[in-house]
Structures are given as C-alpha cells and as structure tokens.
Design a protein around this motif. Sequence first.
Motif, PDB file in Angstrom:
ATOM      1  N   ARG A   1      -6.600   8.695   2.063  1.00 29.52           N
ATOM      2  CA  ARG A   1      -5.449   8.016   2.679  1.00 29.52           C
ATOM      3  C   ARG A   1      -5.885   6.892   3.602  1.00 29.52           C
ATOM      4  N   LYS A   2      -7.141   6.943   4.044  1.00 24.00           N
ATOM      5  CA  LYS A   2      -7.659   5.855   4.890  1.00 24.00           C
ATOM      6  C   LYS A   2      -8.116   4.677   4.042  1.00 24.00           C
ATOM      7  N   CYS A   3      -8.292   4.898   2.714  1.00 28.19           N
ATOM      8  CA  CYS A   3      -8.859   3.852   1.847  1.00 28.19           C
ATOM      9  C   CYS A   3      -7.837   3.233   0.896  1.00 28.19           C
ATOM     10  N   ILE A   4      -7.000   4.078   0.319  1.00 29.76           N
ATOM     11  CA  ILE A   4      -6.043   3.574  -0.676  1.00 29.76           C
ATOM     12  C   ILE A   4      -4.759   3.197   0.068  1.00 29.76           C
ATOM     13  N   ILE A   5      -4.578   1.920   0.264  1.00 30.69           N
ATOM     14  CA  ILE A   5      -3.409   1.429   1.009  1.00 30.69           C
ATOM     15  C   ILE A   5      -2.348   1.027  -0.011  1.00 30.69           C
ATOM     16  N   THR A   6      -1.145   1.558   0.179  1.00 31.13           N
ATOM     17  CA  THR A   6      -0.077   1.334  -0.804  1.00 31.13           C
ATOM     18  C   THR A   6       1.158   0.763  -0.114  1.00 31.13           C
ATOM     19  N   ASP A   7       2.139   0.419  -0.932  1.00 35.47           N
ATOM     20  CA  ASP A   7       3.455   0.114  -0.366  1.00 35.47           C
ATOM     21  C   ASP A   7       4.143   1.441  -0.012  1.00 35.47           C
ATOM     22  N   SER A   8       5.420   1.382   0.330  1.00 36.95           N
ATOM     23  CA  SER A   8       6.099   2.601   0.783  1.00 36.95           C
ATOM     24  C   SER A   8       7.022   3.162  -0.286  1.00 36.95           C
ATOM     25  N   ASN A   9       6.693   2.889  -1.524  1.00 40.01           N
ATOM     26  CA  ASN A   9       7.481   3.389  -2.640  1.00 40.01           C
ATOM     27  C   ASN A   9       7.044   4.832  -2.909  1.00 40.01           C
ATOM     28  N   PHE A  10       7.540   5.747  -2.078  1.00 39.19           N
ATOM     29  CA  PHE A  10       7.066   7.132  -2.123  1.00 39.19           C
ATOM     30  C   PHE A  10       7.242   7.733  -3.516  1.00 39.19           C
ATOM     31  N   THR A  11       6.327   8.573  -3.891  1.00 35.71           N
ATOM     32  CA  THR A  11       6.196   9.271  -5.182  1.00 35.71           C
ATOM     33  C   THR A  11       5.700   8.362  -6.329  1.00 35.71           C
ATOM     34  N   ARG A  12       5.725   7.059  -6.156  1.00 32.80           N
ATOM     35  CA  ARG A  12       5.163   6.136  -7.155  1.00 32.80           C
ATOM     36  C   ARG A  12       4.643   4.895  -6.447  1.00 32.80           C
ATOM     37  N   ALA A  13       3.856   5.104  -5.426  1.00 31.44           N
ATOM     38  CA  ALA A  13       3.467   3.980  -4.571  1.00 31.44           C
ATOM     39  C   ALA A  13       2.530   3.036  -5.317  1.00 31.44           C
ATOM     40  N   VAL A  14       2.635   1.753  -4.963  1.00 27.24           N
ATOM     41  CA  VAL A  14       1.829   0.723  -5.621  1.00 27.24           C
ATOM     42  C   VAL A  14       0.695   0.310  -4.682  1.00 27.24           C
TER      43      VAL A  14
ATOM     44  N   THR B   1      -6.802  -2.293   0.384  1.00 26.45           N
ATOM     45  CA  THR B   1      -7.589  -1.190  -0.163  1.00 26.45           C
ATOM     46  C   THR B   1      -9.059  -1.584  -0.315  1.00 26.45           C
ATOM     47  N   ASN B   2      -9.295  -2.747  -0.893  1.00 28.53           N
ATOM     48  CA  ASN B   2     -10.685  -3.156  -1.109  1.00 28.53           C
ATOM     49  C   ASN B   2     -11.429  -3.320   0.211  1.00 28.53           C
ATOM     50  N   ALA B   3     -10.721  -3.852   1.194  1.00 25.76           N
ATOM     51  CA  ALA B   3     -11.358  -4.009   2.510  1.00 25.76           C
ATOM     52  C   ALA B   3     -11.755  -2.640   3.065  1.00 25.76           C
TER      53      ALA B   3
ATOM     54  N   ASN C   1       0.640   4.292   3.354  1.00 23.41           N
ATOM     55  CA  ASN C   1       1.152   2.932   3.538  1.00 23.41           C
ATOM     56  C   ASN C   1       0.529   2.319   4.798  1.00 23.41           C
ATOM     57  N   ARG C   2       0.912   1.109   5.134  1.00 20.12           N
ATOM     58  CA  ARG C   2       0.260   0.433   6.260  1.00 20.12           C
ATOM     59  C   ARG C   2       0.496   1.131   7.595  1.00 20.12           C
ATOM     60  N   GLU C   3       1.574   1.930   7.660  1.00 22.93           N
ATOM     61  CA  GLU C   3       1.835   2.678   8.894  1.00 22.93           C
ATOM     62  C   GLU C   3       1.051   3.993   8.921  1.00 22.93           C
ATOM     63  N   GLY C   4       0.298   4.266   7.840  1.00 19.57           N
ATOM     64  CA  GLY C   4      -0.497   5.498   7.812  1.00 19.57           C
ATOM     65  C   GLY C   4       0.269   6.711   7.301  1.00 19.57           C
TER      66      GLY C   4
END
Length: 457
Positions: A149-162, A168-170, A195-198
């Motif tokens: 969760r600290k590495c894969i940063i997604t949007d907030s589309n819960f259950t199918r996040a993008v 993420t690469n950073a 997501n960006r809010e953790g």
Amino acid sequence: MIVMKFGGTSVQDAEAIDRVAAIVRERLHEHPVVIVSALARMTDQLLAMANAAGTGDREKTLELSRAARERHFNCASDLLGTGRFVQIHSELEEEFNALDDLLRGIVAVGELTPRTTDNIAGFGERVSSKIATAAFSVRGIHASHVDSRKCIITDSNFTRAVPQFDGTNARLNEIVSPLLKHERVPVMGGFIGSNREGISTTLGRGGSDFSAAIIGAGLNAERIEIWTDVDGMMTTDPNLCPEARRIKTISFEEAAELAYFGAKVLHPATLLPAIQKNIPVLILNSRNAKNEGTRITATAPKSKNIFKAIAAKKRITIVDIVATRMLMAHGFLKSIFEIFASHRCPVDMVSTSEVSVSVTVDSNESIAAIAADLGKLADVKYQGRKAIVCLVGENIRSTPGIAAKVFSAIPDVTIHMISQGASEINLSFVIDEADVPQAISQLHKAFFSTVDPEVFA
Ligand code: ASP
Ligand code: MG
C-alpha cells in the motif's frame, strides 16, 4: 532483477509456501521481488465476511473470521517453528483483532461501503505476505516485507482502483530498489494499493497479476514470472482432448484472444504495463517447477503451425434480429446495441446482413427481457446451448485458404455463425454445445498432429 508472483494456490498452505521458498532460493542470484496472493479462496471468504457484516449477521461474520484466523495461525506455526512463530503470533493477532473490530463496526452501522470492502478484501494479501516473509527468513533467505500500500498508488475507485504510474514508480524506486541493492528479497502482497490519502484500495479481483506487471514495469524487470498450478497455456483444453500440447511461446495478442475463452490461467490485459515495456512474462507451475511453462512476449517467434490454440466457450446464446420493419433505416444497429447496453449485457460476436443481425451473448437471465425490448424494433429469436469455437494464431494473417481447411476438418458439425475478426488473429464460429467435444478433437487432429518444436512442447 526479476518479479516472481505466486497465486493463491501456490501459497494455499504451509506445504505450498515451503515449495515457494525453495523456488525463490533457486533464483536469488537474479534479485527477485516476490509478490504473493492471499491464501487460496481467502479473498472470497473475506468478501463473504464483509457481506455478512453488511447485512448485520454478526454470528456468521465472526464465525468466518475465526476460521480465517485459525487457518493463518496453523499455516504460520507449521512453517515457522516455535521461535519465529512467537514473534509473528502477536503481529498476526493484532491484524486479526483489527479485522474483527472493523467487522463489528460494519455490523453496528449496518452499512458496507466500497471503501470498507477494499480494506477487508485486501486483508488476505496483507497477512499472506507477512507469513511468506517470515517463512523465507527461517529458510535462510534475506527477505524484507514491504507494505504494497506504500508502493502501489491508485485513484480512489474502490474495488477496481486504477494505478497512478508516476506516483507508483517513484515509490517503488524509493522503497523497493534500495532493498534489492542490499541483496534483500522484498516480499509484497499483490492486489492491494492505496490512494494518495493512504486509504487502502484493491486493483480488482485477480489483481495480483496486475501488481506483478506494475512492479515489474516500474523496476524494469528482466522478466516476470507468474507462478500458478498448471504447466502453462495449452493448445486446447486437455479435458476435452488428451493430445493437447503445452504452448512454449505465445504473443501477448494471442494470449489476450484466448483469455476470453476460459483459458483462465490469467487475464493478459493485466500484463499490459509489462508487455508495453517489452518485458517477457512466464507462466510457471509451482508444483512442477522444472517445467518451462509458457512465455508471453510482445511479438511471438514464427511458428510452422497456423494456429497456437483452439478454445471453446460454452453457455452462449445466439440472438437473431430480423429487421423487416426497419429495413434500410439508419441508426438501426445503434438502437439494437443500446438495448444490450441498457441491460448491461456485453455482446461478443456480431454478424450482419441487409435485413438481419445475429449476435452472441453469454447465456444469462436478462435475455428474455432483452428480447422483449428488441421485439419493439424487429422480429427476434434466441437460442441457447451454443458454443463459440475460436482458433487463434498470428499466422492467420498470412495463410491463404484457412477457412476451407478449418471447415473441412469438421464436416458433420453445423455452423451457426462465423466471424474472422479485424485483428486477423482469430477465426471464430458458433456451433451447438453438444458438438464441442467432436469439433475440438477433429480440429486438434487436423492442426496439431505435428507441431513446431520451437513453439510447442
Ligand atoms: N486474492 C485476490 C483475488 O482472489 C487477488 C489475486 O489473487 O490475484 O482476487
Ligand atoms: Mg489469479
């Protein structure tokens, strides 16, 4: 470096995780990052817990959670021996207590949100990755747990996040790369991110393959290994045709065509981040590690065989729409497809003539209602118990006379619809479900009696 991803059946219990440790040890010189799924079936059980809690069924919720707790504790104690087990015991205890608190909270408020669903769904990978890390350490591998969760940063589309690739690469470079430099083996849960809010998110069911591709692409892996419980992709379903061969090498596009046809090894779309960077993906068997598996690459080497595989998909319904009243009217196809869309029913194969349109859909309960809506525009008939047979191979593009070869191999089989896609790497047709075994075995005999040893095992 390489990425090694182990699916649920490869980490289903202590014995399986022990095998995984042995496989990883063989690859240490290649600097692996290990990604694990939840223990087999765990994600289903977690979602069942979440749903039971959402409907207020406290007893069932806590019973399921007790069973999950016991399974993980048994697995860890079998793997770790007393000393190390004592260490991880309190850590797991804390995790499961937090899970129970959350479940009780859901029961209390009587509402299950997508955000909370993701928190619970990802629990399986959070704990399986910790157990695997400990098991590796006990077996002499210098493993470090990394919270995905600290590495894969997604949007907030819960259950199918993008995934958000820049972020993420950073993070991967910040958190995972230094571990590799220090000869550590990072061990991460698949499927999960934040997501960006953790706030915890998941990448959608089966998302661990996606995690492997994201991490492999982000770290420029030499290859990605997807470890599962079969020897790789096959020329056809071995249950239908015992002569089926293992495919040694296949292109990404070919594998993607086959995925729809229940060749359920993995969903190639999830490999896209890796394929776009030209990173080869291998499907391997954790119960038969010596097997070479199947290699998926952006472009496959040439094969002497026309096809790579033959697949069949059953439970198909053909819908015939005869447009006498709408003849020549523009926008007719649009209105037809709008009706399918309004029922959220995907259409797979389409064949049209001046007065009629035939489509196939997966057999489902809404077909009668869809037919009723279509009936307002045209005459409609539908027939279930059909199957799509699909032959896949990039050589279709360059080989003349293919249709003649295919259909003369199955002279007694009634063909209801035919489609050769614009991609020109698949030839598909619809037959009666009952004809599938005969058709598959005749086609396999016609096209795979002799095989190119470079491409098939
Ligand atoms: N455990 C998750 C699932 O079952 C993700 C995965 O295994 O790929 O969907
Ligand atoms: Mg999977």
